[in-house]
Design an enzyme around this catalytic site. Structure first.
Site, PDB file in Angstrom:
ATOM      1  N   ASP A  46       0.868  -1.237  -0.084  1.00  0.00           N
ATOM      2  CA  ASP A  46       0.012  -0.451   0.047  1.00  0.00           C
ATOM      3  C   ASP A  46       0.589   0.658   0.048  1.00  0.00           C
ATOM      4  OD1 ASP A  46       1.010  -0.051   2.288  1.00  0.00           O
ATOM      5  OD2 ASP A  46      -1.080   0.074   3.621  1.00  0.00           O
ATOM      6  N   SER A  47       2.669   0.903   0.488  1.00  0.00           N
ATOM      7  CA  SER A  47       2.707   2.338  -0.409  1.00  0.00           C
ATOM      8  C   SER A  47       2.983   2.819  -1.997  1.00  0.00           C
ATOM      9  CB  SER A  47       4.200   1.625   0.216  1.00  0.00           C
ATOM     10  OG  SER A  47       4.593   0.548  -0.802  1.00  0.00           O
ATOM     11  N   ASP A  85      -1.247  -5.846  -0.477  1.00  0.00           N
ATOM     12  CA  ASP A  85      -1.365  -5.580   1.221  1.00  0.00           C
ATOM     13  C   ASP A  85      -2.529  -5.568   1.213  1.00  0.00           C
ATOM     14  OD1 ASP A  85       0.944  -4.967   3.110  1.00  0.00           O
ATOM     15  OD2 ASP A  85       1.440  -2.667   1.791  1.00  0.00           O
ATOM     16  N   LYS A 114      -1.258  -9.169   3.426  1.00  0.00           N
ATOM     17  CA  LYS A 114      -0.487  -8.833   4.287  1.00  0.00           C
ATOM     18  C   LYS A 114      -1.462  -7.706   4.578  1.00  0.00           C
ATOM     19  CE  LYS A 114       3.494  -6.246   3.868  1.00  0.00           C
ATOM     20  NZ  LYS A 114       2.725  -4.539   4.406  1.00  0.00           N
ATOM     21  N   GLU A 116      -1.677  -5.511   8.597  1.00  0.00           N
ATOM     22  CA  GLU A 116      -0.423  -4.727   9.905  1.00  0.00           C
ATOM     23  C   GLU A 116      -1.258  -4.624  11.497  1.00  0.00           C
ATOM     24  OE1 GLU A 116       0.075  -0.813   8.844  1.00  0.00           O
ATOM     25  OE2 GLU A 116       1.039  -1.084   7.085  1.00  0.00           O
ATOM     26  N   GLU A 179       9.167  -4.669  10.315  1.00  0.00           N
ATOM     27  CA  GLU A 179       9.609  -3.212   9.917  1.00  0.00           C
ATOM     28  C   GLU A 179       9.886  -1.944  10.725  1.00  0.00           C
ATOM     29  OE1 GLU A 179       6.490  -0.651   6.999  1.00  0.00           O
ATOM     30  OE2 GLU A 179       7.876   1.268   7.464  1.00  0.00           O
TER      31      GLU A 179
HETATM   32  O1  KIV Z   1       2.980  -1.254   1.763  1.00  0.00           O
HETATM   33  C1  KIV Z   1       4.662  -1.830   2.120  1.00  0.00           C
HETATM   34  O2  KIV Z   1       5.808  -1.371   1.254  1.00  0.00           O
HETATM   35  C2  KIV Z   1       5.113  -2.481   3.215  1.00  0.00           C
HETATM   36  C3  KIV Z   1       6.609  -2.338   3.330  1.00  0.00           C
HETATM   37  C4  KIV Z   1       7.323  -1.689   3.352  1.00  0.00           C
HETATM   38  C5  KIV Z   1       6.723  -3.296   4.136  1.00  0.00           C
HETATM   39  O3  KIV Z   1       4.075  -2.892   4.215  1.00  0.00           O
END
Ligand code: KIV
Length: 268
Positions: A46-47, A85, A114, A116, A179
């Site tokens: 989600d970056s 994510d 994934k 959090e 992280e």
């Molecule tokens: O969204 C992302 O790029 C991440 C990484 C920082 C692990 O979750």
């Protein structure tokens, strides 16, 4: 139609004790590059909200954004495993919401999802795993909630981190991203868990390492200090575009059309 055989989560799970690279990907061309470079685990992070969509956080990213980018990555990389994510707001309300969102991501190409959080998220992880979808957990700095409470500072609370790591593993996560976890804590977690740890800014003891593509390629101006740049693509792109603009202004692109012999005869 040819069946695409992708690397499964079990293969990644079995990399415990090895060293493997993971990189984020958000579109087909760079997914193709990563796969051609031999990186077979791609994280549709989600970056994307920050490095591609221009937000200053991951919070505004929607499930539809993640589905769109996951399907683009799936078209670009045909064999890599795609971890996708779950965006903020898509899994917190209930187990049913979490499963629904995870199903949407799988329909878009995710091989696993994934999310959090630690022990508090164990029921969500178990619900998604029980629906048949492999889950990667994410501990340490949690970007989705960092600005509203969980904080951006490196995590050093060993007891809490180890308790969270064991809770997410017991809930069925097959791997965990760490992280910005204190390096010794990350080493201890890696040692004590049966599932692989994938570190970002958490030292060399993790089983895998993940970096954000745009940090690796020099495409994002605010890369964290722990990232390593392997290219300066923003500079290269700017220079290429400047050359193109200069050529158009100077009249050297497009090149003048070759004049045909008959045209030469007629007018030359
Ligand atoms: O969204 C992302 O790029 C991440 C990484 C920082 C692990 O979750």
């Amino acid at each position: 139609m040819a069946v695409v055989r992708r690397l499964g989560s079990a293969a990644i799970r079995s990399r415990k004790g090895g060293r493997f690279p993971v990189v984020t990907a958000y579109d087909a061309p760079f997914a193709r590059c990563a796969e051609a470079a031999g990186i077979d685990v791609l994280l549709v992070g989600d970056s994307v909200g920050m490095v591609v969509l221009g937000y200053d956080a991951t919070v505004p990213v929607e499930l539809s954004d993640m589905c769109r980018h996951a399907s683009a990555v799936a078209r670009g990389a045909r064999h890599a495993h795609l971890i996708v994510d779950m965006p903020f707001g898509s899994y917190e309300p209930s187990d049913a919401d979490a499963v629904r969102a995870a199903v949407a991501l799988v329909k878009s190409g995710a091989g696993s999802v994934k999310l959090e959080g630690g022990a508090a998220m164990a029921p969500r992880i178990a619900a998604i795993v029980n629906a048949g979808i492999p889950v990667v957990a994410h501990l340490g700095v949690l970007p989705q909630t960092a600005a509203i409470g969980s904080g951006f500072k490196r995590k050093t609370d060993r007891a809490a981190l180890i308790a969270d790591a064991h809770a997410i593993a017991a809930a069925g996560a097959y791997a965990v991203v760490l992280e910005m976890v204190d390096e010794q804590c990350a080493a201890d977690i890696t040692e004590s868990l049966a599932i692989p740890t994938i570190g970002i800014g958490s030292g060399a003891s993790c089983d895998g390492q993940v970096l954000v593509l745009h940090d690796v390629l020099g495409l994002y101006p605010d890369a964290p200090s722990f990232a390593r740049r392997y290219a300066e693509l923003a500079t290269a792109a700017t220079e290429a575009l400047r050359a193109y603009g200069d050529d158009v202004r100077a009249g050297s692109f497009p090149p003048p059309a070759p004049r045909s012999v008959s045209a030469l005869n007629a007018h030359g």
